[in-house]
Design an enzyme around this catalytic site. Structure first.
Site, PDB file in Angstrom:
ATOM      1  N   GLU A  36       4.392   7.465 -68.058  1.00  0.00           N
ATOM      2  CA  GLU A  36       4.978   8.793 -68.221  1.00  0.00           C
ATOM      3  C   GLU A  36       4.133   9.619 -69.198  1.00  0.00           C
ATOM      4  OE1 GLU A  36       8.856   7.844 -69.621  1.00  0.00           O
ATOM      5  OE2 GLU A  36       9.327   6.604 -67.868  1.00  0.00           O
ATOM      6  N   LEU A  65       9.571   9.263 -64.373  1.00  0.00           N
ATOM      7  CA  LEU A  65      10.296   8.583 -65.444  1.00  0.00           C
ATOM      8  C   LEU A  65      11.134   7.478 -64.815  1.00  0.00           C
ATOM      9  CD1 LEU A  65       9.530  11.358 -66.727  1.00  0.00           C
ATOM     10  CD2 LEU A  65      11.514  11.064 -68.194  1.00  0.00           C
ATOM     11  N   GLU A  67      10.889   3.346 -65.306  1.00  0.00           N
ATOM     12  CA  GLU A  67      10.171   2.198 -65.855  1.00  0.00           C
ATOM     13  C   GLU A  67      10.081   1.035 -64.877  1.00  0.00           C
ATOM     14  OE1 GLU A  67      11.277   4.851 -69.088  1.00  0.00           O
ATOM     15  OE2 GLU A  67      12.478   3.920 -67.501  1.00  0.00           O
ATOM     16  N   GLN A  89       6.887   4.352 -72.591  1.00  0.00           N
ATOM     17  CA  GLN A  89       6.786   5.339 -73.664  1.00  0.00           C
ATOM     18  C   GLN A  89       7.305   4.832 -75.008  1.00  0.00           C
ATOM     19  OE1 GLN A  89       8.717   9.444 -73.317  1.00  0.00           O
ATOM     20  NE2 GLN A  89       6.633   9.770 -72.536  1.00  0.00           N
ATOM     21  N   PHE A  90       8.391   4.071 -74.998  1.00  0.00           N
ATOM     22  CA  PHE A  90       8.902   3.351 -76.167  1.00  0.00           C
ATOM     23  C   PHE A  90       9.401   2.000 -75.677  1.00  0.00           C
ATOM     24  CE2 PHE A  90       9.184   7.728 -77.497  1.00  0.00           C
ATOM     25  CZ  PHE A  90       8.852   7.701 -78.847  1.00  0.00           C
ATOM     26  N   PRO A  96      14.921  -1.257 -68.226  1.00  0.00           N
ATOM     27  CA  PRO A  96      14.974  -1.096 -66.769  1.00  0.00           C
ATOM     28  C   PRO A  96      13.869  -1.861 -66.033  1.00  0.00           C
ATOM     29  CG  PRO A  96      15.317   1.014 -67.839  1.00  0.00           C
ATOM     30  CD  PRO A  96      14.880   0.052 -68.910  1.00  0.00           C
ATOM     31  N   HIS A 136      14.709   4.016 -79.655  1.00  0.00           N
ATOM     32  CA  HIS A 136      13.293   4.211 -79.883  1.00  0.00           C
ATOM     33  C   HIS A 136      12.718   3.241 -80.915  1.00  0.00           C
ATOM     34  CE1 HIS A 136      14.307   7.972 -77.927  1.00  0.00           C
ATOM     35  NE2 HIS A 136      13.028   8.305 -77.848  1.00  0.00           N
TER      36      HIS A 136
END
Length: 332
Positions: A36, A65, A67, A89-90, A96, A136
């Site tokens: 992403e 977006l 995962e 991204q984190f 998922p 996060h």
């Protein structure tokens, strides 16, 4: 790792990630980066900045977006000969994709009786300390260490980040590469320009000592070193061992250090229950029990959901709490 007489540049940890990706993409056209916002935007932390312009949209791929879709697609690419490096991204967004990682990536070699392997490196910023919102800041490395077929790497310095990432991308099997975002930009180090590798599965001794062994990794290495230096002024000589690779874990390094000191503490920011400190302690009990002079202490996060920023500093181990844990092992 041999990097003597090489030209270097002063890089932060996140710049070393980018440098490692660039070097492998330049060296091997089968290396593909995806995730992403990794393309034109250069990633949320700019770890992939400039790669899209250099290598094009066929090799630096902006994805939806999704995962599970990112990792699932990367597994198929890896099975057919590419070396994909998907970014999540984190790390708190990896759940998922967990089914894809443990049910498919980790088992592909075994399931196919060696016909296929999965040279996949899943990168993710992980850990706390940057005042991020919910989901996060988790430190769930134990999830992946528990799964046979995965390697798990957590670097702690820019120089080793590039070498470990290069080794991970070249590895024939899947690697979970967790990047401690707390130290993404907190310090710089001279990093060789040319590609090089740091062998997976080998710990390193950050500080030699004789009184107590302290095992840690990632962002916790720096506060642990600070605690060890402070304790040296009190007459406590702590040895700090940075594991670097959590699976395969360097049990020989753990055993050899503990044989020397007979006392130990383990520092990690993940919750205490089920954390890797327990596995390290079990290794000590099984391998070097007769050298043990005191209970092994654990300095960890707490068994609660990761707190929001107002309480974050209370959750993460910091030098004062680490010193207390080391003293407890020494003074028993």
């Amino acid at each position: 790792m041999s990097t003597q007489d090489a030209s270097t540049q002063s890089l932060t940890l996140v710049q070393a990630v980018r440098d490692g990706l660039y070097g492998e993409m330049e060296r091997n056209e089968d290396v593909v980066v995806m995730g992403e916002d990794v393309g034109k935007n250069g990633g949320v932390f700019r770890a992939t900045q400039g790669l899209h312009e250099e290598f094009g949209g066929d090799r630096v791929i902006d994805t939806p977006l999704a995962e599970s879709g990112i990792v699932g697609t990367a597994i198929g690419m890896a099975a057919y000969g590419l070396r994909p490096v998907p970014e999540i991204q984190f790390s708190g967004f990896m759940y998922p994709a967990f089914d894809q990682i443990v049910s498919h990536a980790a088992r592909l070699r075994t399931r196919s009786r060696g016909r296929y392997n999965c040279p996949l490196t899943v990168r993710a910023p992980y850990g706390g300390g940057i005042r991020a919102p919910e989901h996060h800041s988790e430190s769930k490395e134990a999830f992946y260490v528990h799964e046979a077929g995965l390697k798990v790497v957590v670097p702690s310095t820019p120089k080793e980040t590039k070498g470990l990432l290069t080794a991970a991308i070249r590895d024939p099997d899947p690697v979970i590469f967790l990047e401690p975002k707390l130290i993404y930009r907190s310090f710089r180090e001279e990093v060789p320009d040319d590609p090089y590798t740091v062998e997976l599965g080998e710990a390193t001794v950050r500080r030699e000592g004789t009184d107590v062994s302290v095992f840690t990794w990632g962002a916790m290495t720096r506060p642990t070193m600070e605690a060890a230096e402070d304790l040296a002024e009190e007459g406590v000589d702590a040895e700090v061992v940075d594991l670097r690779t959590l699976s395969p874990m360097d049990t020989d390094a753990i055993v050899e250090s503990f044989k020397k000191t007979g006392r130990a503490a383990v520092v990690h920011e993940a919750p205490k229950t089920g954390g890797l400190a327990g596995e390290i302690i079990a290794t000590i009990q099984e391998e070097v029990l007769l050298y043990q002079e005191a209970p092994v202490t654990r300095v960890t996060g707490f068994d609660v959901p990761y707190p929001l920023y107002a309480l974050e500093d209370y959750y993460l181990p910091e030098p004062a709490r680490i010193k207390d844990g080391i003293r407890e092992a020494v003074e028993f």
